[in-house]
Design an enzyme around this catalytic site. Sequence first.
Site, PDB file in Angstrom:
ATOM      1  N   HIS A   1       0.619 -62.487   3.659  1.00 37.80           N
ATOM      2  CA  HIS A   1      -0.841 -62.619   3.621  1.00 37.80           C
ATOM      3  C   HIS A   1      -1.297 -63.369   2.363  1.00 37.80           C
ATOM      4  O   HIS A   1      -2.083 -64.312   2.441  1.00 37.80           O
ATOM      5  CB  HIS A   1      -1.532 -61.255   3.678  1.00 37.80           C
ATOM      6  CG  HIS A   1      -2.971 -61.326   3.255  1.00 37.80           C
ATOM      7  ND1 HIS A   1      -3.961 -61.798   4.090  1.00 37.80           N
ATOM      8  CD2 HIS A   1      -3.567 -61.068   2.071  1.00 37.80           C
ATOM      9  CE1 HIS A   1      -5.114 -61.809   3.435  1.00 37.80           C
ATOM     10  NE2 HIS A   1      -4.908 -61.374   2.209  1.00 37.80           N
TER      11      HIS A   1
ATOM     12  N   HIS B   1      -3.920 -67.282   1.236  1.00 37.89           N
ATOM     13  CA  HIS B   1      -4.772 -67.603   0.087  1.00 37.89           C
ATOM     14  C   HIS B   1      -4.386 -68.863  -0.678  1.00 37.89           C
ATOM     15  O   HIS B   1      -5.248 -69.533  -1.238  1.00 37.89           O
ATOM     16  CB  HIS B   1      -4.763 -66.442  -0.919  1.00 37.89           C
ATOM     17  CG  HIS B   1      -5.536 -65.238  -0.475  1.00 37.89           C
ATOM     18  ND1 HIS B   1      -6.911 -65.191  -0.512  1.00 37.89           N
ATOM     19  CD2 HIS B   1      -5.141 -64.036   0.009  1.00 37.89           C
ATOM     20  CE1 HIS B   1      -7.327 -64.006  -0.077  1.00 37.89           C
ATOM     21  NE2 HIS B   1      -6.264 -63.282   0.263  1.00 37.89           N
TER      22      HIS B   1
ATOM     23  N   GLU C   1     -11.868 -63.641   2.486  1.00 39.10           N
ATOM     24  CA  GLU C   1     -10.987 -63.005   3.461  1.00 39.10           C
ATOM     25  C   GLU C   1     -11.342 -63.329   4.916  1.00 39.10           C
ATOM     26  O   GLU C   1     -10.463 -63.538   5.746  1.00 39.10           O
ATOM     27  CB  GLU C   1     -10.971 -61.481   3.273  1.00 39.10           C
ATOM     28  CG  GLU C   1     -10.358 -61.016   1.955  1.00 39.10           C
ATOM     29  CD  GLU C   1      -8.847 -61.258   1.833  1.00 39.10           C
ATOM     30  OE1 GLU C   1      -8.215 -61.744   2.800  1.00 39.10           O
ATOM     31  OE2 GLU C   1      -8.309 -60.976   0.744  1.00 39.10           O
TER      32      GLU C   1
ATOM     33  N   SER D   1      -3.944 -65.259   8.259  1.00 36.32           N
ATOM     34  CA  SER D   1      -2.616 -64.635   8.242  1.00 36.32           C
ATOM     35  C   SER D   1      -2.482 -63.569   9.320  1.00 36.32           C
ATOM     36  O   SER D   1      -1.483 -62.862   9.363  1.00 36.32           O
ATOM     37  CB  SER D   1      -2.342 -64.025   6.858  1.00 36.32           C
ATOM     38  OG  SER D   1      -3.215 -62.932   6.608  1.00 36.32           O
TER      39      SER D   1
HETATM   40 CO    CO Z   1      -6.348 -61.268   0.754  1.00 31.77          CO
END
Ligand code: CO
Length: 288
Positions: free
Chosen positions: A135, A140, A181, A200
Amino acid sequence: MRLDEFVSNSGPNLRGDYSRARADFTLDQDLSAYTVEEHTLWRRLYERQMKLLPGYAFETYLEYLSGLEAGDSIPGFERVSQRLRRATGWEIVAVPGLIPDLAFFDHLANRRFPVTVWLRKPEEFDYVVEPDVFHDFFGHVPLLFDGAYADYLHAYGKGGLKAARLDALKMLARLYWYTVEFGLIRAPEGLRIFGAGILSSGGEVVHSIDSQQPHRLAFDLERILRTDYRIDRYQDTYFVIESFERLVADTAPDFTPIYKRLRELPPIAPDEAAPGDEIAPRPEHGLS
Ligand code: CO
Ligand code: PHE
């Protein structure tokens, strides 16, 4: 909070090995510690996501992701940091797992993005509760190569340190949630995903863009600062930005008076579309 306090306060649910961590919660990534099975699991996760993302993920994200050439095995962080420093002045630092809010903000405020070192277990292929290296890295890291996005995250980190002093972390956390997010962006080619939590995720990619269920609202800073979120299911509401440059501009004002005003108002439920909310037109995509 100090490392030892954090570990003992967090109790047995804290996942990760904090014994090697430094006072700022970072450690050295030990690439040789990953097993062959873990590298294989990474490759399967990566392949699954790559089948889902074309036409859904923001093109800029996909370009930076492919530039990372990270599909074959769990990537070494140092090599990526070297490239990031040249591109936007960011670097990634390895952390054992979740870290305290203030430590997290302090890293962002210094253009360091914390990336968890551990990888989920095979039985967590579809869903993992806490952020793991897949993730954190896959979701990111690519956009840290984008100048405006990189500046937004930097400003967010500084804003976090300030919000802590103003006792406004709950409000500011909603902004992270609904942008970094779970953010969507209105790209020239259509509605696209830039939020790491969606990028993700095996299931939420399609849900966030194609499902008729969730609300998709135009980015509205004060609305977001008031909107609660659920961490245990697909989002009921997504917010749509126009560009990272606009996001930077919209979040540039001093939040101090905004926090003060919003504190007096009730929060908005995750699935509520309050009167006056501008509903972004439904996506062109996947619908007849
Ligand atoms: Co995150
Ligand atoms: N402008 C915000 C403040 O004064 C800081 C901030 C910028 C917060 C960008 C989030 C994102 O607190």
